[in-house]
Design an enzyme around this catalytic site. Sequence first.
Site, short mmCIF file in Angstrom:
data_model
loop_
_atom_site.label_atom_id
_atom_site.label_comp_id
_atom_site.label_asym_id
_atom_site.label_seq_id
_atom_site.Cartn_x
_atom_site.Cartn_y
_atom_site.Cartn_z
N LYS A 98 9.14 7.95 10.76
CA LYS A 98 7.79 8.06 11.35
C LYS A 98 7.64 6.98 12.43
CE LYS A 98 3.91 6.72 9.37
NZ LYS A 98 3.33 5.79 10.37
N ASP A 99 8.13 5.78 12.13
CA ASP A 99 8.13 4.69 13.11
C ASP A 99 9.47 4.74 13.86
OD1 ASP A 99 5.59 3.18 12.36
OD2 ASP A 99 6.61 3.33 10.44
N SER A 127 1.09 7.78 5.73
CA SER A 127 0.97 6.45 6.32
C SER A 127 -0.05 5.65 5.52
CB SER A 127 0.47 6.57 7.77
OG SER A 127 -0.02 5.33 8.22
N GLY A 131 11.72 4.38 7.62
CA GLY A 131 11.25 5.75 7.84
C GLY A 131 11.27 6.11 9.32
N HIS A 133 7.28 5.73 1.27
CA HIS A 133 8.03 4.54 0.82
C HIS A 133 8.89 4.88 -0.39
CE1 HIS A 133 4.35 2.46 2.60
NE2 HIS A 133 5.34 1.95 3.29
N GLN A 163 2.94 -9.21 13.78
CA GLN A 163 3.12 -7.89 14.41
C GLN A 163 1.78 -7.20 14.67
OE1 GLN A 163 5.49 -6.33 10.93
NE2 GLN A 163 4.47 -4.41 11.45
N ASN A 194 0.86 -1.19 0.00
CA ASN A 194 0.00 0.00 0.00
C ASN A 194 0.90 1.24 0.00
OD1 ASN A 194 -2.34 1.48 -0.04
ND2 ASN A 194 -2.71 1.32 2.15
N LEU A 195 1.76 1.29 -0.98
CA LEU A 195 2.88 2.23 -0.99
C LEU A 195 2.44 3.68 -1.20
CD1 LEU A 195 5.33 0.09 -3.16
CD2 LEU A 195 5.15 0.18 -0.67
#
Length: 285
Positions: free
Chosen positions: A151-152, A187, A149, A37, A61, A32-33
């Site tokens: 963001k995480d 995201s 990234g 990404h 996860q 779901n790029l």
Amino acid sequence: METIFSTADLRPVVAQWRRRGERIAFVPTMGNLHDGHLSLLQRANELADRTIVSIFVNPIQFGQGEDYAKYPSTLQSDQEKLARCGLDVLFAPNLRDLYPGGTEEDTRVTVPGLSTILCGEFRPGHFSGVATVVTKLFFSVQPDCALFGEKDLQQLKVIRRMVDDLCIPIEIIGRPIIREADGLAMSSRNGYLSAAERSLAPKIHQNLLAARAAILEGKQAFRSIENNAIASLREAGFKPEYFSIRRTADLEEANEADNDLSILVAAWLGKARLIDNVQVNADGD
Ligand code: PAF
């Protein structure tokens, strides 16, 4: 760009590149790029002779009741986006390939400490799931470097620690958050937002910026900055899990004597769990 569906088929391709002395960069994703990404991919292309992107939605996860079953599976449109990006291989393994013995009793990789704070407190087992699948992907792909990234941010820290602790000879490269024009961090889960929620979502970033400004002003205690942000997000309709000022080095709770800081937030808005962070140098940078 070639799409390869199993480790067995990927290995000879990678082995040939290695024999030629080519450097390999790896970007692991769950598909779901989006442009976040693609920016990792662009950097990977600059850093290496060969680039591999993986798409694998990793069941272990996701916690019970989380969005594993409905996580968007968009292989065809992802392939179209990737075909324009000049990478060499899209690696899209199936579940059996990465979990030959199933997911229930397989070997797990766990990074203690870092995995149980912040997102780990609200998503027990999440980071062990990430560390485990990233280890498997690293063994399948055997890259020289891998890009993630920021963001995480907590995920990036967990992976860096894992690579150090297990002496895995792969350079981990963190890359800046890519944002929409209104500040919302890109995201795959932003697609869960309704139109009304989407217009509220930038408040997450606005609260991070306000907290950063308050830290730099130096007049308010950190815990009071956090509490104000949580109240502001609640008032706007979010369900915050945490909003926290941390030491960037180890993500432990920061106090006013610390300089190199990260402010991290996780909050639900409708069906989307949004995370974001900003960095602050309290010295005034
Ligand atoms: O960040 C992600 O997309 C995932 O957590 C990762 C690193 C691909 C592992 O499944």
